[in-house]
Motif scaffolding. Structure first.
Motif, mmCIF file in Angstrom:
data_model
loop_
_atom_site.group_PDB
_atom_site.id
_atom_site.type_symbol
_atom_site.label_atom_id
_atom_site.label_comp_id
_atom_site.label_asym_id
_atom_site.label_seq_id
_atom_site.Cartn_x
_atom_site.Cartn_y
_atom_site.Cartn_z
ATOM 1 N N MET A 208 0.832 -1.204 0.000
ATOM 2 C CA MET A 208 0.000 0.000 0.000
ATOM 3 C C MET A 208 0.870 1.259 0.000
ATOM 4 O O MET A 208 0.606 2.214 -0.721
ATOM 5 N N THR A 261 -7.104 -0.339 -5.840
ATOM 6 C CA THR A 261 -6.808 -0.410 -4.411
ATOM 7 C C THR A 261 -8.083 -0.624 -3.602
ATOM 8 O O THR A 261 -8.062 -1.279 -2.569
ATOM 9 N N TYR A 265 -8.748 -3.572 -1.090
ATOM 10 C CA TYR A 265 -9.105 -3.253 0.289
ATOM 11 C C TYR A 265 -10.337 -4.034 0.732
ATOM 12 O O TYR A 265 -10.424 -4.477 1.875
ATOM 13 N N SER A 269 -9.027 -5.868 3.985
ATOM 14 C CA SER A 269 -9.051 -4.817 4.996
ATOM 15 C C SER A 269 -8.606 -5.320 6.366
ATOM 16 O O SER A 269 -7.907 -4.622 7.096
ATOM 17 N N ILE A 272 -4.859 -5.452 6.425
ATOM 18 C CA ILE A 272 -4.279 -4.107 6.408
ATOM 19 C C ILE A 272 -4.362 -3.497 7.795
ATOM 20 O O ILE A 272 -3.406 -2.909 8.303
ATOM 21 N N SER B 145 -13.473 -0.561 8.926
ATOM 22 C CA SER B 145 -12.946 -0.567 7.564
ATOM 23 C C SER B 145 -13.368 0.687 6.812
ATOM 24 O O SER B 145 -12.587 1.264 6.062
ATOM 25 N N LEU B 149 -10.894 3.512 5.228
ATOM 26 C CA LEU B 149 -10.811 3.502 3.765
ATOM 27 C C LEU B 149 -10.076 4.693 3.133
ATOM 28 O O LEU B 149 -9.193 4.489 2.298
ATOM 29 N N THR B 152 -6.368 4.488 2.433
ATOM 30 C CA THR B 152 -5.784 3.600 1.434
ATOM 31 C C THR B 152 -5.818 4.221 0.040
ATOM 32 O O THR B 152 -5.234 3.686 -0.885
#
Lengths: 283, 339
Positions: A208, A261, A265, A269, A272, B145, B149, B152
């Motif tokens: 990322m 991305t 994601y 997620s 991450i 999430s 977001l 990202t």
């Protein structure tokens, strides 16, 4: 009676907690959603507040992809990010294994230098490094970015993986050693698979970072379309599109960069999130 | 995993063949007088081979450039790739020149405001959301999430979203929102005009950073054992008391980490400044932008490249990070609570 009132108050408070969450998501949903719709509209519709007035205009995407070397940007970003992520692990994982499992003189020095390295501002390093690459005639080559992204991400990765290797029990590797496995083989064939959750997490995190990197790409890879990464390509596209007034194309190019991305994601997620909280919080 | 065991098995067989005659299990325990030294030597070689590349990378990309940048900051350097023989010692001239430069002083003023105001806003909002998420809301993973977001998204795309849509003064989100709410004075604000550009930049940076710090706070809060809250609730403590008496004291260390991370991020502030004004301007300039412009010639001409002056700016940035880091550690002393 009093208890009853308290119950309803608690329930109201419980429901109120959702208001800020909904507001936050609504804001980002509205902003990103509007850009998605605008990217399928014409520039005139965008300015007259009538988005999607004449159906879906896929040509915004096709035009901005074709008129700019978007394929090139994607290939560059994929190659650079892929090569860097692989090299980072190839260099960091063995070092983390040693730092986690061996005691030797200077171990703390090495570990602490990596921790300090994590907080050194990149601007403190970039000027001499730029001199070397200018002299080696490497500015404007993809390999430059791979070298820099690899080396600059090693301290964090070593730091993260060292704490991860420390939690992996070494009994299995030890028994393999007793059975005559070489230590190198025990590390790659036994410890690495056991540490793979940590390796995957830190790689996603590195991915990322490198994929979205801006400062170094701007200095080393902004000369021509052959070496531009997605960040640089997007910036280039946006500059020319605001100049020509192609707002529909501009929003389409944002979506082109955003979508990959975003899809990643959606699937990753959890990983991450783990990558951030795992290394960031030492507490 | 299975394959690896098989390989080691094969290795074992091979070793038995080799050493079996001597009645030995493996070469590691092979000691006859000075044999132990041999094994130790081999292990040292193994360690050096595995640790070496990472340490070498560190020395080449971190340690050596760091020292060289400090050296460069005391010299006048004619070109970016001039050899050391062409450097002219200048003492503190680069530093003095820097503090006489109006643009640099503007950058210090900006970075200070970004750090303080942006930091207070970001950390407060992030903590607020972390507390909400930790309070047992439904769909926690989704909300978490969703809040993360924006972090990202590519910063170039994100900054463009703010500049070309949210702050846009014809069809922008804020304009539409405020107009429909009837707040005409707010709707009239042109966020990309010089008067509001800095605040627009700060606002969008804060909005883009909240998710990251929310995750860090959330991880800290979730480590606090729930029975502490349970007993507090039985004793009649409300949400606010629980936060000030339990949550906040117990995440002090996490807060300190977050503050350090915010400082590093703020001092390196560049992408948003560059996106919000493609040409250097005192409204949005930050020290890194100033350095970029000076050394890599952003808008300047090739002859104006000043590597020595740029190095001095770099050293200043590092010194600021160091000072703030020490100050944070002094002011928020480590207090270990056992829990």
């Amino acid at each position: 009676m009093k208890k009853h009132r308290r119950m309803t108050l608690g329930r109201v408070m419980g429901a109120l907690r959702y208001v800020p969450l909904v507001l936050w998501v609504a804001f980002w949903g509205a902003a990103l959603g509007w850009i998605l719709f605008a990217s399928f509209s014409t520039t005139r519709e965008i300015f007259s507040n009538n988005i999607l007035g004449s159906g879906l205009h896929f040509e915004n995407y096709i035009d901005s992809w074709k008129n700019n070397n978007v394929s090139h940007y994607f290939i560059n970003s994929i190659c650079i990010t892929g090569a860097s992520c692989a090299l980072i692990i190839l260099i960091s994982a063995p070092a983390s294994y040693i730092l986690a499992k061996k005691t030797f003189l200077g171990r703390n020095l090495v570990l602490n230098s990596f921790v300090v390295g994590m907080s050194i501002p990149q601007v403190m390093l970039i000027i001499p490094v730029y001199c070397w690459f200018v002299r080696a005639n490497l500015v404007g080559h993809l390999i430059t970015l791979v070298i820099l992204y690899t080396t600059l991400n090693i301290p964090y990765t070593v730091f993260f993986l060292t704490s991860f290797f420390a939690t992996v029990p070494s009994s299995l590797a030890e028994s393999a050693l007793i059975d005559g496995c070489t230590e190198g083989k025990a590390m790659w064939k036994i410890m690495m698979p056991m540490a793979s959750p940590g390796i995957i997490t830190v790689t996603i995190f590195n991915f990322m970072n490198i994929w979205n990197e801006y400062f170094i790409a701007l200095i080393f890879a902004n000369g021509n379309d052959k070496i531009r990464t997605l960040s640089m390509g997007l910036q280039n596209m946006i500059t020319s599109m605001t100049y020509t007034g192609d707002w529909a194309g501009l929003f389409a190019s944002i979506m082109i960069i955003f979508t990959p991305t975003f899809i990643l994601y959606l699937f990753l997620s959890e990983k991450i999130v783990a990558g951030i909280t795992g290394g960031g919080v030492k507490g | 995993m299975k394959a690896s065991v098989r390989i080691c098995e094969a290795q074992k067989r091979h070793n038995t063949e080799q050493f079996g005659a001597m009645g030995l299990k493996s070469p590691i325990v092979f000691t006859d007088g000075n044999g132990g030294v041999k094994v130790k030597h081999r292990e040292r070689l193994f360690m050096a081979g595995y640790l070496g590349p990472a340490v070498l990378c560190f020395l080449i990309i971190f340690a050596y450039p760091l020292i060289r940048t400090i050296l460069m900051s005391f010299f006048v350097i004619p070109g970016i790739s001039s050899p050391v023989s062409e450097w002219k010692f200048a003492g503190l001239d680069n530093y003095i020149g820097m503090f006489r430069n109006g643009v640099f002083l503007a950058s210090l003023n900006n970075i200070w405001r970004i750090w303080l105001i942006g930091g207070a806003l970001t950390l407060a909002i992030a903590l607020f959301y972390a507390v909400i998420l930790a309070s047992g809301v439904k769909g926690k993973k989704f909300w978490r999430s969703a809040i993360y977001l924006p972090n990202t998204v590519n910063a170039v795309a994100l900054a463009t979203m703010w500049l070309q849509y949210v702050f846009q003064n014809k069809f922008g989100l804020l304009k539409t929102l405020f107009t429909s709410l009837g707040w005409t004075s707010l709707a009239k604000i042109n966020w990309t005009s010089p008067k509001y550009l800095f605040w627009g930049m700060l606002l969008s940076y804060v909005f883009g950073s909240v998710g990251y710090f929310m995750l860090i706070f959330l991880a800290g809060i979730e480590r606090i054992p729930s029975d502490l809250y349970e007993s507090a609730r039985i004793d009649g403590a409300g949400a606010w008391v629980q936060f000030t008496r339990i949550t906040f004291p117990l995440i002090r260390d996490v807060f300190r980490t977050a503050l350090t991370l915010w400082t590093i991020g703020a001092v390196n502030f560049f992408t948003w400044a560059k996106m919000f004004s493609t040409r250097i301007s005192t409204i949005t300039v930050t020290p890194v932008y100033f350095l970029y412009d000076k050394v890599f010639g952003g808008s300047g001409t090739a002859s104006a490249i000043d590597a020595g002056g740029g190095a001095a700016v770099g050293v200043m940035i590092a010194v600021i990070v160091l000072i703030v880091h020490v100050a944070i550690n002094r002011l928020l002393k480590e207090e270990v609570y056992e829990y």
